[in-house]
Design a protein around this motif. Structure first.
Motif, PDB file in Angstrom:
ATOM      1  N   SER A 156       9.992   0.161  -3.299  1.00  0.00           N
ATOM      2  CA  SER A 156      10.143   0.384  -1.560  1.00  0.00           C
ATOM      3  C   SER A 156      10.601   1.493  -1.503  1.00  0.00           C
ATOM      4  O   SER A 156      10.360   1.695  -0.276  1.00  0.00           O
ATOM      5  N   GLY A 157      11.151   2.577  -2.153  1.00  0.00           N
ATOM      6  CA  GLY A 157      11.929   3.525  -1.140  1.00  0.00           C
ATOM      7  C   GLY A 157      10.471   4.579  -1.017  1.00  0.00           C
ATOM      8  O   GLY A 157       9.961   5.016  -0.190  1.00  0.00           O
ATOM      9  N   ALA A 158       9.443   4.532  -2.260  1.00  0.00           N
ATOM     10  CA  ALA A 158       7.804   5.077  -2.450  1.00  0.00           C
ATOM     11  C   ALA A 158       7.652   4.867  -1.354  1.00  0.00           C
ATOM     12  O   ALA A 158       6.494   5.293  -0.421  1.00  0.00           O
ATOM     13  N   LEU A 159       7.474   4.212  -1.212  1.00  0.00           N
ATOM     14  CA  LEU A 159       6.486   3.137  -0.053  1.00  0.00           C
ATOM     15  C   LEU A 159       7.157   3.935   1.736  1.00  0.00           C
ATOM     16  O   LEU A 159       6.104   4.381   2.373  1.00  0.00           O
ATOM     17  N   TYR A 160       8.271   3.845   1.633  1.00  0.00           N
ATOM     18  CA  TYR A 160       8.699   4.254   3.229  1.00  0.00           C
ATOM     19  C   TYR A 160       9.063   5.806   3.235  1.00  0.00           C
ATOM     20  O   TYR A 160       8.811   5.851   4.133  1.00  0.00           O
ATOM     21  N   VAL A 161       8.351   6.811   1.935  1.00  0.00           N
ATOM     22  CA  VAL A 161       8.745   7.761   2.192  1.00  0.00           C
ATOM     23  C   VAL A 161       7.059   7.769   2.645  1.00  0.00           C
ATOM     24  O   VAL A 161       6.561   8.797   3.458  1.00  0.00           O
ATOM     25  N   MET A 197       5.479   6.061   4.619  1.00  0.00           N
ATOM     26  CA  MET A 197       5.442   5.691   6.443  1.00  0.00           C
ATOM     27  C   MET A 197       5.779   6.906   7.251  1.00  0.00           C
ATOM     28  O   MET A 197       5.344   7.185   8.285  1.00  0.00           O
ATOM     29  N   ALA A 198       6.928   7.212   6.240  1.00  0.00           N
ATOM     30  CA  ALA A 198       7.722   8.558   6.821  1.00  0.00           C
ATOM     31  C   ALA A 198       6.334   9.672   7.318  1.00  0.00           C
ATOM     32  O   ALA A 198       5.769  10.300   8.231  1.00  0.00           O
ATOM     33  N   LEU A 199       5.788  10.210   6.068  1.00  0.00           N
ATOM     34  CA  LEU A 199       5.187  10.766   6.223  1.00  0.00           C
ATOM     35  C   LEU A 199       3.461  11.146   7.207  1.00  0.00           C
ATOM     36  O   LEU A 199       3.381  11.622   7.826  1.00  0.00           O
ATOM     37  N   LEU A 209      18.797   1.219   7.727  1.00  0.00           N
ATOM     38  CA  LEU A 209      20.294   0.636   7.005  1.00  0.00           C
ATOM     39  C   LEU A 209      19.311  -0.535   6.673  1.00  0.00           C
ATOM     40  O   LEU A 209      19.654  -1.200   5.377  1.00  0.00           O
ATOM     41  N   GLN A 210      19.497  -1.396   7.878  1.00  0.00           N
ATOM     42  CA  GLN A 210      19.924  -2.914   7.559  1.00  0.00           C
ATOM     43  C   GLN A 210      17.926  -3.093   7.122  1.00  0.00           C
ATOM     44  O   GLN A 210      18.467  -4.524   5.877  1.00  0.00           O
ATOM     45  N   GLN A 211      17.271  -2.572   7.194  1.00  0.00           N
ATOM     46  CA  GLN A 211      16.002  -3.167   6.195  1.00  0.00           C
ATOM     47  C   GLN A 211      16.102  -3.255   5.264  1.00  0.00           C
ATOM     48  O   GLN A 211      15.500  -3.995   4.068  1.00  0.00           O
ATOM     49  N   SER A 212      16.736  -1.857   4.264  1.00  0.00           N
ATOM     50  CA  SER A 212      17.081  -1.989   2.988  1.00  0.00           C
ATOM     51  C   SER A 212      18.301  -2.612   1.794  1.00  0.00           C
ATOM     52  O   SER A 212      17.391  -3.442   1.486  1.00  0.00           O
ATOM     53  N   PHE A 213      19.043  -2.246   3.176  1.00  0.00           N
ATOM     54  CA  PHE A 213      19.933  -3.489   2.408  1.00  0.00           C
ATOM     55  C   PHE A 213      19.986  -4.879   2.464  1.00  0.00           C
ATOM     56  O   PHE A 213      19.551  -5.349   1.706  1.00  0.00           O
ATOM     57  N   GLN A 214      19.152  -5.283   2.931  1.00  0.00           N
ATOM     58  CA  GLN A 214      19.469  -6.904   3.815  1.00  0.00           C
ATOM     59  C   GLN A 214      18.367  -7.618   2.782  1.00  0.00           C
ATOM     60  O   GLN A 214      17.433  -8.606   2.304  1.00  0.00           O
ATOM     61  N   THR A 246      12.720   5.693  11.370  1.00  0.00           N
ATOM     62  CA  THR A 246      13.467   4.344  10.693  1.00  0.00           C
ATOM     63  C   THR A 246      13.153   4.666   9.898  1.00  0.00           C
ATOM     64  O   THR A 246      14.097   3.783   8.442  1.00  0.00           O
ATOM     65  N   SER A 247      11.959   4.995   9.142  1.00  0.00           N
ATOM     66  CA  SER A 247      11.161   5.256   7.394  1.00  0.00           C
ATOM     67  C   SER A 247      12.310   5.786   6.860  1.00  0.00           C
ATOM     68  O   SER A 247      12.465   6.015   5.155  1.00  0.00           O
ATOM     69  N   VAL A 248      12.781   7.456   7.270  1.00  0.00           N
ATOM     70  CA  VAL A 248      13.229   8.179   6.140  1.00  0.00           C
ATOM     71  C   VAL A 248      15.038   7.459   6.405  1.00  0.00           C
ATOM     72  O   VAL A 248      15.223   7.637   4.993  1.00  0.00           O
TER      73      VAL A 248
END
Length: 426
Positions: free
Chosen positions: A58-63, A65-67, A262-267, A386-388
């Motif tokens: 999921s972290g790589a996915l959002y990286v 997304m951010a780039l 933060l909420q997206q990742s935590f929940q 948001t993605s970062v």
């Protein structure tokens, strides 16, 4: 190049409070199917896969997304238009799901599972290029007076996906269907949304806006020269979002962006880890039920809050979110949440409520802070921040687990309260 302009319409159309509402509902319905499947994968990934693999995936996915949002999204959106972009972006979600199904075939081999991450990211770059497309489409179909309501409708459908998808899959789990079977059913369910967006692209007209998209005088400031497209023709398309991210308005949006991430990742990944019983099938069913509770409040909040945001200033809404976050974090910190269903239900309900407020408010503010001529850069910048935030939290999540594999709320609670407090100050 796409010509999705905002033609001037008749006065009657300009005063129509439901202008293009049928297309807004169509987009929301498509998102309902797509994110019903996506919610299942995010909820169960840290259960059926090792937490480190799920977090890194999921972290790589959002990286990615951010780039993509920083350098590619607005340039691609401006060229191909919102309708085609939405369809192409939606195509990659089934591929993301298939990547997780393939990872199940290598259970116990974390090296192969981790190496599957780049393929998942590669398949979803297009999805992240499409990150600002839904917001851009809504902004082009609405006016400043009803943008909050339109955003509330679409995100209400998206919130409903967090109810129906997990509860349906929970029924499948109770019927003794294995994780692979649940994932396959969810993938087929999500494909329906892709077909609806194909219909939007092929058979529906381009988005039209009854409001002449000119920046209100109150919006124009001394930093406006950093971002406008028409007066900065020498700036490469892939750098326009970066320049916009340096303006004071976008910097002031950062607390809301990072609170949302933060909420997206935590929940989505850490919160389900508080469920750990002796029965894996029981764990899956409980996690899907809790995801349904989260989704129910994610559904109702945007629908109810959207019209209020159109009529009131942002600060009271963020203050309400902070107060509820204080209650939520206090409840989880001072009452052991491990397999504690009442605490987990209440905290998921509050997280869904505050997430609905923050997301709806963020979309509304971006849609009105930046004039229509560079809305795509505004939404891409919002998605970048948001993605970062989400990516950092996903990568950080593994380090917040205690020796028993449960999230350490003495780390998470200050992060939540600090970011929501910053939202109120800004």
């Amino acid at each position: 190049m796409s010509t999705e302009t905002a033609p001037l319409l008749a006065i009657a159309d300009a005063e129509d409070p439901n202008h293009r509402m049928c297309d807004v509902v169509l987009v929301g319905t498509a998102f309902f199917f797509i994110f019903s499947a996506y919610a299942v994968f995010l909820t169960l990934a840290s259960t059926v896969l090792p937490p480190s693999v799920a977090f890194n995936s999921s972290g790589a996915l959002y990286v990615a997304m951010a780039l993509s949002n920083l350098f590619l999204a607005s340039a691609i959106v401006d060229r191909i238009g919102a309708r085609l972009g939405l369809f192409l972006a939606a195509l990659t979600y089934p591929l993301f799901n298939v990547g997780h199904i393939v990872a199940l075939d290598y259970s116990g081999n974390e090296v192969v599972q981790v190496n599957d991450d780049p393929s998942i990211c590669g398949h979803t770059v297009w999805a992240w290029c499409g990150g600002p497309l839904d917001q851009l489409y809504l902004a082009k179909c609405s006016t400043p007076k009803n943008l909050g309501r339109y955003v509330g409708v679409v995100f209400g459908f998206m919130g409903a996906s967090g109810v129906i998808g997990p509860l349906f899959c929970s029924t499948l789990v109770n019927a003794n269907l294995d994780a692979r079977g649940v994932f396959q059913v969810a993938t087929g369910f999500g494909t329906v949304g892709v077909m609806l967006l194909a219909y939007l692209w092929i058979l529906r007209p381009e988005p039209s806006n009854p409001w002449k998209l000119e920046a209100p005088a109150s919006i124009v400031s001394d930093d406006a020269h950093l971002a406008p497209r028409n007066s900065d023709n020498n700036c490469p398309a892939y750098l326009k979002t970066l320049k916009l991210c340096l303006t004071s308005k976008m910097l002031l949006m950062m607390p809301i962006c990072y609170a949302s991430g933060l909420q997206q990742s935590f929940q989505g990944s850490s919160m389900p880890l508080f469920v750990k019983t002796s029965s894996p099938s029981s764990d899956l069913a409980i996690k899907l039920f809790l995801r349904g509770v989260l989704g129910a409040f994610n559904t109702l909040t945007p629908l109810l809050i959207g019209p209020l945001i159109d009529r009131h200033t942002p600060r009271p809404m963020v203050l309400v979110s902070l107060l509820f976050q204080i209650a939520c974090q206090s409840m989880v910190v001072f009452n052991s949440p491990i397999n504690n269903l009442p605490v987990l239900c209440a905290s998921n309900a509050i997280l869904g409520f505050t997430s609905g407020i923050i997301v709806t408010l963020g979309q509304k503010m971006i849609g009105t802070l930046f004039e229509g001529d560079f809305l795509s850069q505004g939404f891409a910048g919002y998605k970048f921040h948001t993605s970062v935030g989400a990516a950092v939290c996903y990568f950080f999540s593994n380090a917040t687990l205690d020796q028993n594999g449960f999230p350490n709320m003495y780390i998470w609670a200050p992060l939540f309260l600090g970011l929501f407090g910053a939202c109120v100050v800004n």
